[in-house]
Design a protein around this motif. Structure first.
Motif, PDB file in Angstrom:
ATOM      1  N   ARG A   1       0.830  -1.224   0.000  1.00  0.00           N
ATOM      2  CA  ARG A   1       0.000   0.000   0.000  1.00  0.00           C
ATOM      3  C   ARG A   1       0.857   1.265   0.000  1.00  0.00           C
ATOM      4  N   HIS A   2       2.103   1.143   0.503  1.00  0.00           N
ATOM      5  CA  HIS A   2       3.024   2.284   0.502  1.00  0.00           C
ATOM      6  C   HIS A   2       3.950   2.247  -0.713  1.00  0.00           C
ATOM      7  N   GLN A   3       3.462   1.652  -1.791  1.00  0.00           N
ATOM      8  CA  GLN A   3       4.137   1.675  -3.086  1.00  0.00           C
ATOM      9  C   GLN A   3       5.416   0.838  -3.179  1.00  0.00           C
ATOM     10  N   VAL A   4       5.621  -0.123  -2.260  1.00  0.00           N
ATOM     11  CA  VAL A   4       6.726  -1.066  -2.437  1.00  0.00           C
ATOM     12  C   VAL A   4       6.281  -2.043  -3.519  1.00  0.00           C
ATOM     13  N   PRO A   5       7.076  -2.234  -4.557  1.00  0.00           N
ATOM     14  CA  PRO A   5       6.643  -3.099  -5.652  1.00  0.00           C
ATOM     15  C   PRO A   5       6.470  -4.551  -5.209  1.00  0.00           C
ATOM     16  N   ALA A   6       5.442  -5.190  -5.759  1.00  0.00           N
ATOM     17  CA  ALA A   6       5.242  -6.620  -5.548  1.00  0.00           C
ATOM     18  C   ALA A   6       6.079  -7.352  -6.594  1.00  0.00           C
ATOM     19  N   CYS A   7       6.678  -8.454  -6.211  1.00  0.00           N
ATOM     20  CA  CYS A   7       7.472  -9.254  -7.142  1.00  0.00           C
ATOM     21  C   CYS A   7       6.587  -9.672  -8.323  1.00  0.00           C
ATOM     22  N   THR A   8       7.123  -9.539  -9.522  1.00  0.00           N
ATOM     23  CA  THR A   8       6.345  -9.890 -10.710  1.00  0.00           C
ATOM     24  C   THR A   8       6.323 -11.394 -10.967  1.00  0.00           C
ATOM     25  N   PHE A   9       7.107 -12.157 -10.220  1.00  0.00           N
ATOM     26  CA  PHE A   9       7.144 -13.606 -10.408  1.00  0.00           C
ATOM     27  C   PHE A   9       6.222 -14.334  -9.428  1.00  0.00           C
ATOM     28  N   CYS A  10       6.315 -13.990  -8.142  1.00  0.00           N
ATOM     29  CA  CYS A  10       5.492 -14.709  -7.153  1.00  0.00           C
ATOM     30  C   CYS A  10       4.162 -14.003  -6.869  1.00  0.00           C
ATOM     31  N   ARG A  11       4.001 -12.767  -7.308  1.00  0.00           N
ATOM     32  CA  ARG A  11       2.768 -12.002  -7.198  1.00  0.00           C
ATOM     33  C   ARG A  11       2.151 -12.011  -5.792  1.00  0.00           C
TER      34      ARG A  11
END
Length: 115
Positions: free
Chosen positions: A96-106
């Protein structure tokens, strides 16, 4: 029989010291190897006793920066020393504080933040 020269005695002394130093180094190397085995076993016991975290925060080279949120079984951070376990609430808060979620494990999908 003649007495050995000073040079011969010095060379003999050097060989003796070299042998003793080699023996001492081998002994110290043995102690180091034993201690490394003990440490590895201790780490294995600790890892086996700790519950596996569900969520991980990956830190950058500067530990204050958080690079990404991951699930615990994400292959991209396997064995990484730059990750720390966090609770579900902490993972949600990071996303929610804009830390990116990993694009592999989602993790954003796994957390129910995306459909």
């Amino acid at each position: 029989m003649s007495e050995p020269s000073r040079l011969e005695l010095l060379r003999f002394t050097r060989r003796v010291v070299e042998q003793q130093a080699g023996a001492a180094l081998r002994q110290i190397d043995g102690w180091i190897a034993t201690e490394e085995r003990r440490e590895a076993e201790r780490r294995r016991r600790e890892e086996a006793s700790l519950p596996r975290p569900e969520w991980l925060l990956q830190h950058g080279l500067n530990p204050r920066n958080i690079d990404a949120v991951h699930t615990c079984d994400c292959w991209t951070v396997e064995g990484s020393d730059r990750c720390r376990p966090v609770s579900r609430d902490q993972a949600v808060e990071a996303i929610r504080h804009q830390v990116p979620a990993c694009t592999f494990c989602r993790p954003d999908t796994a957390l129910g933040l995306l459909e």
